[in-house]
Design an enzyme around this catalytic site. Sequence first.
Site, mmCIF file in Angstrom:
data_model
loop_
_atom_site.group_PDB
_atom_site.id
_atom_site.type_symbol
_atom_site.label_atom_id
_atom_site.label_comp_id
_atom_site.label_asym_id
_atom_site.label_seq_id
_atom_site.Cartn_x
_atom_site.Cartn_y
_atom_site.Cartn_z
ATOM 1 N N CYS A 19 0.813 -0.916 0.188
ATOM 2 C CA CYS A 19 0.054 0.143 0.058
ATOM 3 C C CYS A 19 0.774 1.251 -0.008
ATOM 4 O O CYS A 19 2.069 1.099 -0.499
ATOM 5 C CB CYS A 19 -0.941 0.038 1.289
ATOM 6 S SG CYS A 19 -0.073 -0.105 2.762
ATOM 7 N N ILE A 20 0.423 2.368 0.348
ATOM 8 C CA ILE A 20 1.108 3.769 0.308
ATOM 9 C C ILE A 20 2.664 3.543 1.202
ATOM 10 O O ILE A 20 3.580 4.026 0.720
ATOM 11 C CB ILE A 20 0.438 4.774 0.531
ATOM 12 C CG1 ILE A 20 -0.575 5.029 -0.540
ATOM 13 C CG2 ILE A 20 1.386 5.943 0.859
ATOM 14 C CD1 ILE A 20 -1.445 6.134 -0.453
#
Length: 395
Positions: free
Chosen positions: A341-342
């Site tokens: 994810c980020i």
Amino acid sequence: GLLKVVDTKMVMGIQSIDTGALGALICGVIVFFIHEKFQNVELPDAFSFFGGTRFVAIATVLIMSVVGLTVPMVWPFFAAGINKVGAAINGAGPFGPFLFGAGERLLLPFGLHHILVATIRFTEAGGTYVTAAGETIHGALNIFYNQFAQGAEFVSPEATKFLSQGKMPTFMFGLGGAALAIYKSAYLENRKKIKGLLISAVVASAVGGITEPIEFIFLFIAPVLYVFHAIMTGLGFMVMGLLKVAIGNTDGNIIDFLVFGVFQGFWTKWFYVIPVGIIWFLIYYFVFKWYIVKYDIPTPGRDNSAQAQEAVDSGDIAGYTAKVMLEALGGKENIVSLDNCITRLRLVVKDSSIIDVEAVKAAGAVNVVKLNDTNVQVIIGPKVQVLKKQLQKLM
């Protein structure tokens, strides 16, 4: 009699308790546990078609039916609890948005902030509004969208005080001050090399409303600064509320500032965001700079150990190398799937117990979270995408 304290609505022709976002969260959690328990069930040959993940669906229908029957007995107590949270936050007057803003940041590292946010945005805890048509609307975000659709004169700062305007001093300005402090605190020879890391993190916060890339730089190595950041975020909510700013929506970034603030006209009082933001920038900058230098916090560019220096010199700021990381994770044989994810690597592994957590951290990870025997998250920071590609190449 108890049901009088909760809302009901018609679902497929059946009068049902309106559990809202909290009900959805509880369903999600229950189904997760059902899946964990029954995904590998083996049935006798005659029924083998219904084994494994197919059995999860069957078990879910049966178990959730029982849950559905028990909800009317327990939900009124939940509703009363939510109402008490709402009463406490709303009863705190101008202090209410502070409690919400600071609480949300403090819960974020544990992933529990969604519960507080959903409660305020979508339940009575975030306020109740009766429309001209007599419809009752619960939750700060629901109220804002309803009022916004009716026109400018309907939008009340009472609804927006829990929304994105409160984040703006911190997201658009304060964390930029923190990033500048990290840059200025780095050793001269390292500054140029960490500039890209910090600029991308500031853009993620100010433009995207995504703060984790900056927060994870200091969260684990300087928790005191994170508590300061949580308090400042809460104060941002409080100040915007006291100034009667009326910018709604959810993200607290430049896009919300323009679309729901500037473009709507002066009635939103968007102009207050800028002076308050400049003050936040300066407070963050001076507090972070003082604390990092005084307590010698090893923020990027301040660690001159051989390993860290080699990482900085190679442009690999976080100090990890994919090769070392892969070995620490148990080698490519141990990795079933790899995603990100980020800020985190999300892994499914054969056996999480063989992962050398300290070696993973030494390779540059901020932390390792073992969700269960096979699901692991490795918190990296904003360069996680690059690391994932390097790992994939090695695998």
